[in-house]
Motif scaffolding. Sequence first.
Motif, PDB file in Angstrom:
ATOM      1  N   HIS A   1      11.340  54.246 -17.751  1.00  0.00           N
ATOM      2  CA  HIS A   1      10.893  53.306 -18.780  1.00  0.00           C
ATOM      3  C   HIS A   1      11.792  52.079 -18.735  1.00  0.00           C
ATOM      4  N   GLN A   2      11.160  50.934 -18.585  1.00  0.00           N
ATOM      5  CA  GLN A   2      11.888  49.671 -18.555  1.00  0.00           C
ATOM      6  C   GLN A   2      11.205  48.673 -19.477  1.00  0.00           C
ATOM      7  N   ASP A   3      12.007  47.841 -20.103  1.00  0.00           N
ATOM      8  CA  ASP A   3      11.468  46.765 -20.925  1.00  0.00           C
ATOM      9  C   ASP A   3      11.246  45.565 -20.013  1.00  0.00           C
ATOM     10  N   VAL A   4      10.032  45.474 -19.469  1.00  0.00           N
ATOM     11  CA  VAL A   4       9.715  44.406 -18.525  1.00  0.00           C
ATOM     12  C   VAL A   4       9.138  43.216 -19.296  1.00  0.00           C
ATOM     13  N   PRO A   5       9.772  42.032 -19.210  1.00  0.00           N
ATOM     14  CA  PRO A   5       9.271  40.864 -19.951  1.00  0.00           C
ATOM     15  C   PRO A   5       7.877  40.459 -19.489  1.00  0.00           C
ATOM     16  N   MET A   6       7.007  40.179 -20.459  1.00  0.00           N
ATOM     17  CA  MET A   6       5.632  39.780 -20.150  1.00  0.00           C
ATOM     18  C   MET A   6       5.323  38.448 -20.819  1.00  0.00           C
ATOM     19  N   ASP A   7       6.130  37.425 -20.515  1.00  0.00           N
ATOM     20  CA  ASP A   7       5.902  36.100 -21.072  1.00  0.00           C
ATOM     21  C   ASP A   7       4.966  35.278 -20.198  1.00  0.00           C
ATOM     22  N   TYR A   8       4.444  35.933 -19.161  1.00  0.00           N
ATOM     23  CA  TYR A   8       3.491  35.289 -18.257  1.00  0.00           C
ATOM     24  C   TYR A   8       2.130  35.182 -18.951  1.00  0.00           C
ATOM     25  N   ALA A   9       1.480  34.034 -18.830  1.00  0.00           N
ATOM     26  CA  ALA A   9       0.168  33.822 -19.463  1.00  0.00           C
ATOM     27  C   ALA A   9      -0.904  34.569 -18.672  1.00  0.00           C
ATOM     28  N   LEU A  10      -1.377  35.693 -19.214  1.00  0.00           N
ATOM     29  CA  LEU A  10      -2.363  36.508 -18.514  1.00  0.00           C
ATOM     30  C   LEU A  10      -3.787  35.995 -18.765  1.00  0.00           C
ATOM     31  N   PRO A  11      -4.687  36.212 -17.807  1.00  0.00           N
ATOM     32  CA  PRO A  11      -6.089  35.797 -17.992  1.00  0.00           C
ATOM     33  C   PRO A  11      -6.725  36.570 -19.138  1.00  0.00           C
ATOM     34  N   THR A  12      -7.808  36.036 -19.686  1.00  0.00           N
ATOM     35  CA  THR A  12      -8.502  36.712 -20.788  1.00  0.00           C
ATOM     36  C   THR A  12      -9.601  37.649 -20.290  1.00  0.00           C
ATOM     37  N   ASN A  13     -10.031  37.466 -19.039  1.00  0.00           N
ATOM     38  CA  ASN A  13     -11.025  38.366 -18.461  1.00  0.00           C
ATOM     39  C   ASN A  13     -10.424  39.768 -18.323  1.00  0.00           C
ATOM     40  N   PRO A  14     -11.085  40.832 -18.802  1.00  0.00           N
ATOM     41  CA  PRO A  14     -10.503  42.183 -18.773  1.00  0.00           C
ATOM     42  C   PRO A  14     -10.050  42.638 -17.390  1.00  0.00           C
ATOM     43  N   PHE A  15     -10.876  42.379 -16.367  1.00  0.00           N
ATOM     44  CA  PHE A  15     -10.548  42.776 -14.998  1.00  0.00           C
ATOM     45  C   PHE A  15      -9.269  42.087 -14.535  1.00  0.00           C
ATOM     46  N   GLU A  16      -9.229  40.769 -14.692  1.00  0.00           N
ATOM     47  CA  GLU A  16      -8.071  40.001 -14.233  1.00  0.00           C
ATOM     48  C   GLU A  16      -6.846  40.255 -15.099  1.00  0.00           C
ATOM     49  N   PHE A  17      -7.052  40.472 -16.391  1.00  0.00           N
ATOM     50  CA  PHE A  17      -5.949  40.751 -17.315  1.00  0.00           C
ATOM     51  C   PHE A  17      -5.221  42.029 -16.911  1.00  0.00           C
ATOM     52  N   ALA A  18      -5.995  43.100 -16.708  1.00  0.00           N
ATOM     53  CA  ALA A  18      -5.389  44.387 -16.359  1.00  0.00           C
ATOM     54  C   ALA A  18      -4.676  44.307 -15.017  1.00  0.00           C
ATOM     55  N   ASN A  19      -5.329  43.703 -14.035  1.00  0.00           N
ATOM     56  CA  ASN A  19      -4.746  43.626 -12.704  1.00  0.00           C
ATOM     57  C   ASN A  19      -3.485  42.760 -12.697  1.00  0.00           C
TER      58      ASN A  19
END
Length: 203
Positions: free
Chosen positions: A33-51
């Motif tokens: 378990h790691q606290d990985v920063p997710m400040d990256y702007a992810l896409p809103t499309n479910p497929f692209e968001f998850a990937n």
Amino acid sequence: MSIRSNKDIILLNPQGNCEELFGKLQLPFSVIHQDVPMDYALPTNPFEFANSSVVVKLLRMQKPHASLCYMNVKRVVSLNGEIIRLPRTRNEAISYFKRLSNNKHKVTTAVGIRYDDQLSSFVVQSDVTIHRLSEKIIAQYVETGEPFEQDVGYNIMGVGQNLVKKIDGSKYNVAGLPLDVLRTFLTDKKIIAVEKGEQVHGN
């Protein structure tokens, strides 16, 4: 069936039923378990968001060893193309299931692996139709606590299976990990191997 692992497999931040389902492959694995920063702007499309989520987490994880295989899984629920935020409170859970009631939603799962300084991923999507749920049934299900233990808000390996009317696609995907696709994926990447003379059978 005899399957061997060519690399030590480590699950990065597994959620829901991921560990239990991966265990069905009968392969040794460990968990970090790691606290990985997710400040990256992810896409809103479910497929692209998850990937994108699994790719970013694997790229940003701390001190990976090239000799190991790290795996990260991200699942999202979407309705009419819109990702639905997971409930965190009782009232949010009630609203969540009112939206899903008598409706078809999509479960999108991305699985990424990092190994030998390489990174690969795949995405599986399944359509899930939920029964028409009365307020009483919703309230009773929320009280079980399952909506807050799962990364899609319900558990078809538990009481939540009673909410589901129909699944189009991989049942394992909706349960927490698309084993049928994952097994082929890991074999193609030579992370696992089927012993000579044995065949891998999907469930």
